[in-house]
Design an enzyme around this catalytic site. Structure first.
Site, PDB file in Angstrom:
ATOM      1  N   GLU A  51       4.169   2.616   6.008  1.00  0.00           N
ATOM      2  CA  GLU A  51       4.277   2.977   4.592  1.00  0.00           C
ATOM      3  C   GLU A  51       4.024   4.459   4.323  1.00  0.00           C
ATOM      4  O   GLU A  51       4.610   5.047   3.428  1.00  0.00           O
ATOM      5  CB  GLU A  51       3.299   2.137   3.755  1.00  0.00           C
ATOM      6  CG  GLU A  51       3.705   0.690   3.588  1.00  0.00           C
ATOM      7  CD  GLU A  51       4.778   0.486   2.531  1.00  0.00           C
ATOM      8  OE1 GLU A  51       5.352   1.477   2.050  1.00  0.00           O
ATOM      9  OE2 GLU A  51       5.047  -0.683   2.205  1.00  0.00           O
ATOM     10  N   LYS A  95       0.841  -1.189   0.000  1.00  0.00           N
ATOM     11  CA  LYS A  95       0.000   0.000   0.000  1.00  0.00           C
ATOM     12  C   LYS A  95       0.880   1.244   0.000  1.00  0.00           C
ATOM     13  O   LYS A  95       1.104   1.871   1.036  1.00  0.00           O
ATOM     14  CB  LYS A  95      -0.956  -0.027   1.199  1.00  0.00           C
ATOM     15  CG  LYS A  95      -1.923  -1.207   1.128  1.00  0.00           C
ATOM     16  CD  LYS A  95      -2.919  -1.245   2.257  1.00  0.00           C
ATOM     17  CE  LYS A  95      -3.912  -2.385   2.063  1.00  0.00           C
ATOM     18  NZ  LYS A  95      -4.917  -2.446   3.142  1.00  0.00           N
ATOM     19  N   GLY A 118      -8.115  -3.635   1.909  1.00  0.00           N
ATOM     20  CA  GLY A 118      -9.280  -3.499   2.774  1.00  0.00           C
ATOM     21  C   GLY A 118      -8.857  -3.302   4.216  1.00  0.00           C
ATOM     22  O   GLY A 118      -7.666  -3.167   4.508  1.00  0.00           O
ATOM     23  N   THR A 167      -7.435   1.986   9.767  1.00  0.00           N
ATOM     24  CA  THR A 167      -6.099   2.563   9.915  1.00  0.00           C
ATOM     25  C   THR A 167      -6.100   3.769  10.847  1.00  0.00           C
ATOM     26  O   THR A 167      -5.151   3.977  11.601  1.00  0.00           O
ATOM     27  CB  THR A 167      -5.543   2.973   8.534  1.00  0.00           C
ATOM     28  OG1 THR A 167      -5.392   1.796   7.742  1.00  0.00           O
ATOM     29  CG2 THR A 167      -4.202   3.671   8.643  1.00  0.00           C
ATOM     30  N   LYS A 188      -4.726   6.095   2.475  1.00  0.00           N
ATOM     31  CA  LYS A 188      -5.224   5.944   3.853  1.00  0.00           C
ATOM     32  C   LYS A 188      -4.072   5.923   4.854  1.00  0.00           C
ATOM     33  O   LYS A 188      -4.236   6.330   6.005  1.00  0.00           O
ATOM     34  CB  LYS A 188      -6.091   4.698   3.990  1.00  0.00           C
ATOM     35  CG  LYS A 188      -5.382   3.379   3.695  1.00  0.00           C
ATOM     36  CD  LYS A 188      -4.875   2.683   4.924  1.00  0.00           C
ATOM     37  CE  LYS A 188      -4.128   1.409   4.577  1.00  0.00           C
ATOM     38  NZ  LYS A 188      -3.651   0.670   5.766  1.00  0.00           N
TER      39      LYS A 188
END
Length: 333
Positions: free
Chosen positions: A281, A106, A136, A248, A191
């Site tokens: 990330e 991601k 997801g 998240t 996100k």
């Protein structure tokens, strides 16, 4: 029997290997350290990343990429986004003629502003029908405990998405199919950046109104970027968009939220990195997401604010004040 190779034996890679095995697949789990692979095979537990979670016998660990890839129907990539290009250059010659590459990563690549599936296609020399995405609200520790969760598996070829859906469908893990690869990838990448922002708000002691504002307007920024790049806006209202964003931004299990919280409490970037055992990330991808937004002519003020804190050293309270001082406009996507 479907054979899967999972490249990356961190918490999410290990948890996904467990899912695949529970769904009836034969799984090879690759990691760089032979001693960790041996420990997993001997004890059926990944002591470094998922201690206490017993892995199915169908998961076999290895430090040999050729052994992992042999006969694989799906090659699942779960390495840090910024290392993908270098790693895949070494692994691509091992791919079978019909192996499907699956991204669980991601992020957006620094320098090129490319999505992970774009990097996969470019480096491996495969078409979009051989590249898929899983995205997801999938916090690894909860899934490793076999708590119910859902996800999206996306590929431009719907038949490939359905094959992958079957390969990872278990009583506790429910995958839905989608053909909007762009939307699913962007939801997962952005996100992480919004998760940093919400974590900063938590670290500053701010309340739920602030966090709800950041989540909602962060989703609006993500949707704007996605639409500019050809994604279906409805994707961002689903699991790969709002679902992943909520998990998240609200869970202490989220690395990005935790990293942002440490920054909000006054830690320097170096101190926050030292306090985080695994890759967050969003720390690197916030720059590449902003780069992609600027190339696309999309305004993303929250992402820009995160970059200001993480990479330009601006205090969190100054950045928040700047966000709130922006000129008022009608609410829109």
């Amino acid at each position: 029997m479907t054979r899967c190779a999972v490249f990356g034996n961190g918490s999410w890679g290990t948890a996904f290997a467990m899912i695949l095995a529970d769904a009836g697949c034969e799984v090879s789990l690759w990691g760089r350290r032979k001693e960790l692979a041996d420990a997993i095979n001997q004890t059926r537990v990944n002591p470094d990343y998922l201690p206490g979670v017993r892995l199915p016998d169908a998961v076999r660990a290895t430090a040999d990429p050729a052994e992992a890839m042999a006969g694989a129907d799906f090659a699942v990539l779960v390495v840090p986004s910024q290392t993908l290009r270098e790693n895949l250059a070494a692994w691509a010659p091992l791919l079978g003629p019909s192996t499907v590459l699956v991204s669980l990563m991601k992020g957006i690549e620094l320098g090129t502003a490319k999505r992970m599936t774009e990097v996969l296609q470019e480096v491996a020399g495969v078409g979009p029908e051989r590249v898929a995405v899983v995205s997801g609200p999938n916090l690894a520790r909860e899934i490793a405990n076999r708590q119910p969760a859902a996800t999206v598996v996306a590929c431009t070829d719907e038949s490939v998405a359905k094959r992958l859906q079957t390969a990872c469908h278990t009583p506790y893990f429910r995958p839905y199919t989608n053909t909007d690869v762009v939307g699913c990838e962007l939801g997962g990448a952005v996100k992480n950046v919004i998760g940093l922002a919400v974590g900063m708000a938590d670290g500053m002691g701010l309340g739920d109104n602030t966090k709800a504002t950041l989540i909602t307007r962060g989703l609006a920024e993500t949707t704007r970027l996605g639409v500019a790049l050809g994604a279906d806006p409805l994707t961002f209202a689903g699991l790969a968009g709002m679902g992943d964003l909520v998990a998240t931004c609200s869970s202490p299990l989220s690395r990005n939220h935790t990293f942002g919280t440490n920054l909000g409490r006054g830690m320097t970037l170096e101190q926050a990195v030292a306090a985080t055992s695994q890759t967050a990330e969003g720390v690197k991808s916030c720059e590449s997401v902003l780069d992609l937004a600027r190339r696309s002519g999309v305004d993303m003020p929250i992402v820009e604010a995160v970059v200001d804190v993480v990479h330009n050293g601006r205090p969190t309270h100054e950045v928040l004040k700047g966000l709130m001082a922006r000129s008022a406009k009608p609410e829109r996507r």
